[in-house]
Design a protein around this motif. Structure first.
Motif, short mmCIF file in Angstrom:
data_model
loop_
_atom_site.label_atom_id
_atom_site.label_comp_id
_atom_site.label_asym_id
_atom_site.label_seq_id
_atom_site.Cartn_x
_atom_site.Cartn_y
_atom_site.Cartn_z
N GLY A 1 34.91 36.20 31.18
CA GLY A 1 36.20 36.30 31.84
C GLY A 1 37.34 36.82 30.99
N HIS B 1 42.87 37.97 46.59
CA HIS B 1 41.74 37.16 46.13
C HIS B 1 40.92 37.87 45.06
CE1 HIS B 1 42.39 34.24 49.38
NE2 HIS B 1 42.66 35.29 50.13
N PRO C 1 43.95 38.51 37.86
CA PRO C 1 42.54 38.89 37.73
C PRO C 1 42.20 39.32 36.31
CG PRO C 1 43.77 40.63 38.82
CD PRO C 1 44.72 39.48 38.66
N GLN C 2 40.93 39.25 36.01
CA GLN C 2 40.44 39.79 34.74
C GLN C 2 40.58 41.31 34.78
OE1 GLN C 2 36.19 39.55 34.36
NE2 GLN C 2 36.20 39.75 32.14
N LYS D 1 36.22 40.80 45.72
CA LYS D 1 36.43 40.04 44.48
C LYS D 1 36.55 40.97 43.28
CE LYS D 1 33.92 35.90 45.96
NZ LYS D 1 32.76 35.02 45.67
N ARG E 1 39.39 38.92 41.62
CA ARG E 1 39.13 38.20 40.37
C ARG E 1 38.86 39.14 39.21
NH1 ARG E 1 34.47 34.31 42.02
NH2 ARG E 1 34.39 34.11 39.76
N HIS E 2 38.50 40.39 39.50
CA HIS E 2 38.17 41.33 38.44
C HIS E 2 38.69 42.72 38.82
CE1 HIS E 2 35.26 38.20 37.28
NE2 HIS E 2 34.87 38.21 38.55
N ASP F 1 46.04 32.88 37.75
CA ASP F 1 45.91 33.56 39.03
C ASP F 1 45.72 35.07 38.87
OD1 ASP F 1 46.15 31.26 40.52
OD2 ASP F 1 48.34 31.35 40.55
#
Length: 497
Positions: free
Chosen positions: A132, A241, A286-287, A171, A243-244, A284
């Motif tokens: 992450g 939402h 994203p990566q 995602k 994440r990456h 919160d």
């Protein structure tokens, strides 16, 4: 007389009984023989399967005589014959699948793609991406950068489990500077996962099918910044939402004027206020992963706005003088504009032939169009640039990859990230204005350890431009003349053979 008949009858009965007994004995012997054979095969199978020797004595026939020998010990049986295996290189040892969190099904998929270990850039970034961390990674062209982020992200998402909920937002978001590169990245993701929904969006195509796919729900979205921003502004695409986030060939993306678009997209991905939260290292955010073959200093400064403080830097080029692929020979030919087409045609014949593949990079779309239809190009050539309709661009690239034709005349639209196998020759019609363009163009050949040739044409007044490329790229051009008729004859003979 009666006595004789009685004796005859007794003899007949005795014969019948004797025959029955003999038949019974023969049947019994056959059964015993079959049982012994079955038992022998079972023991042999057990030995082969377990590598163990039955404790019973093995009977061996030598010269027609039976002689019993004691069975070899288990230790002796388990000792295999010596086989000279090729010694693994340090790179192969460092990239062994067993050292990383890669599942067995994924190993099978990679081996199906002839990937037997992770390349250095993949090995050095896998754990950072999987755990992450934000990552800035730089490596030479043709070293497998796409798989560097695709593999750990897919493994991580699959391990967490996927829910095929209708209308689910993505995602993972991957942004690439060109349509061709975006489509290739999408295909790389699809080749290593069957459970995650991957979709690619870019300009030049209809909105309706793309909007429908977004509304149905997906896990990984790949696209160009312009088209992604269109859907963000329309409210079709929900990035809350995410994440990456991956920026592939980030320097080219920002250089092409996508800076504001990328920043607006990333702000839409932050739940509570955008860039300020990224600087604060909010959970919160994203990566963020940045991958490219060239990362000028201004890219690092721009990237810091989107990344957390514990960013991981992986640089496989560093302060090395040579920034291009080490498997490429760099040559230069001084040639006037009037003779350029004929000389390029001769160079293709000598260095690529009828069975190799060549890419010719032009500065302008007009130059590419004229060269592609020139009678001096003896092999079938097709053109690729921004004015070519998207459907035809995809067809041209597909057929070139498959080897249906041997020469691709293009602008820089095909210079970035495209993994086209077995390109033997790259021709640059003139020295580029920036060294990054030369590095990426020359990187279309000599990929994945194969050798290649890159030839740069220049006019008398462009000598200083060529020297500047030499200095910045850390290479030395081998100055050569155009191919002679004798060279062409030799190449044709080699081709025929």
């Amino acid at each position: 007389m009666a006595q004789l008949r009685e004796d005859d009858t007794a003899d007949v009965v005795d014969n019948v009984v004797a025959k029955k007994e003999k038949k019974s004995k023969d049947k019994k012997k056959k059964k015993e023989k079959k049982d012994k054979e079955r038992k022998r095969k079972a023991e042999a199978a057990e030995v082969e399967e377990n590598g163990e020797v039955s404790p019973k004595k093995a009977k061996t026939e030598i010269n027609g005589k039976q002689s019993s020998k004691k069975a070899k010990t288990t230790e002796e049986e388990e000792t295999p014959p010596s086989i000279d295996l090729p010694e693994l290189t340090q790179e192969q040892q460092d990239g062994a699948f067993s050292k990383f969190r890669i599942s067995n099904p994924m190993v099978e998929k990679l081996q199906g793609r002839s990937v037997t270990y992770l390349f250095p850039i993949q090995a050095q970034t896998f754990d950072h991406v999987y755990d992450g961390f934000d990552v800035i990674a730089q490596a030479r062209t043709g070293t497998g950068k796409t798989l560097s982020f695709a593999l750990p992200l897919v493994e991580k998402l699959q391990l967490e489990g996927t829910k095929g909920k209708h209308g689910r937002p993505p995602k993972v978001l991957v942004m690439a500077p060109t349509r061709e590169l975006a489509k290739q990245v999408s295909e790389d993701f699809e080749s290593i996962t069957e459970t995650l929904k991957v979709f690619c969006i870019y300009g030049g195509t209809a909105f309706a099918p793309q909007e429908q796919a977004i509304r149905k729900g997906l896990d990984i979205l790949v696209g160009t910044p312009g088209r992604i921003l269109d859907y963000v502004r329309k409210g079709t695409l929900d990035l809350a939402h995410l994440r990456h986030v991956v920026l592939d060939e980030v320097d080219r993306m920002l250089d092409m004027g996508f800076t504001e678009s990328v920043e607006e997209i990333l702000q839409a991905a932050y739940k509570t206020g955008g860039v300020a939260d990224a600087l604060a290292g909010s959970p919160d955010t994203p990566q963020t992963l940045l991958f490219s073959a060239t990362l000028p200093p201004w890219v690092h400064k721009t990237a810091q706005k989107y990344m957390k403080g514990d960013v991981k830097h992986v640089d496989l080029i560093g302060n090395q003088d040579i920034r291009t692929a080490t498997t490429v020979q760099h040559m230069a030919i001084k040639c006037g504009y009037q003779d350029r087409a004929a000389t390029i045609g001769a160079v293709i014949q000598v260095y690529s032939g009828n069975h190799g593949r060549a890419m010719v990079f032009c500065q302008t779309k007009r130059d590419a169009d004229e060269l592609a239809v020139s009678s001096d190009i003896k092999v079938e050539a097709h053109v690729l640039h921004g004015d070519v309709p998207q459907e035809k661009r995809e067809m041209v690239l597909k057929k070139f990859r498959e080897g249906k034709y041997r020469c691709l005349v293009t602008t820089d639209v095909a210079a970035r990230g495209l993994d086209i196998p077995e390109v033997d020759l790259v021709i640059q019609c003139s020295p580029p204005k920036d060294v990054e363009s030369y590095i990426h163009r020359s990187g279309r050949t000599g990929r994945a350890g194969r050798e290649g040739v890159c030839i740069c044409f220049y006019k008398f007044q462009e000598e200083r431009d060529l020297q500047w490329v030499e200095h910045k790229a850390g290479i030395k051009f081998k100055r050569i003349g155009g191919p002679t008729p004798n060279d062409i004859i030799k190449a044709a003979a080699k081709d025929a053979a």
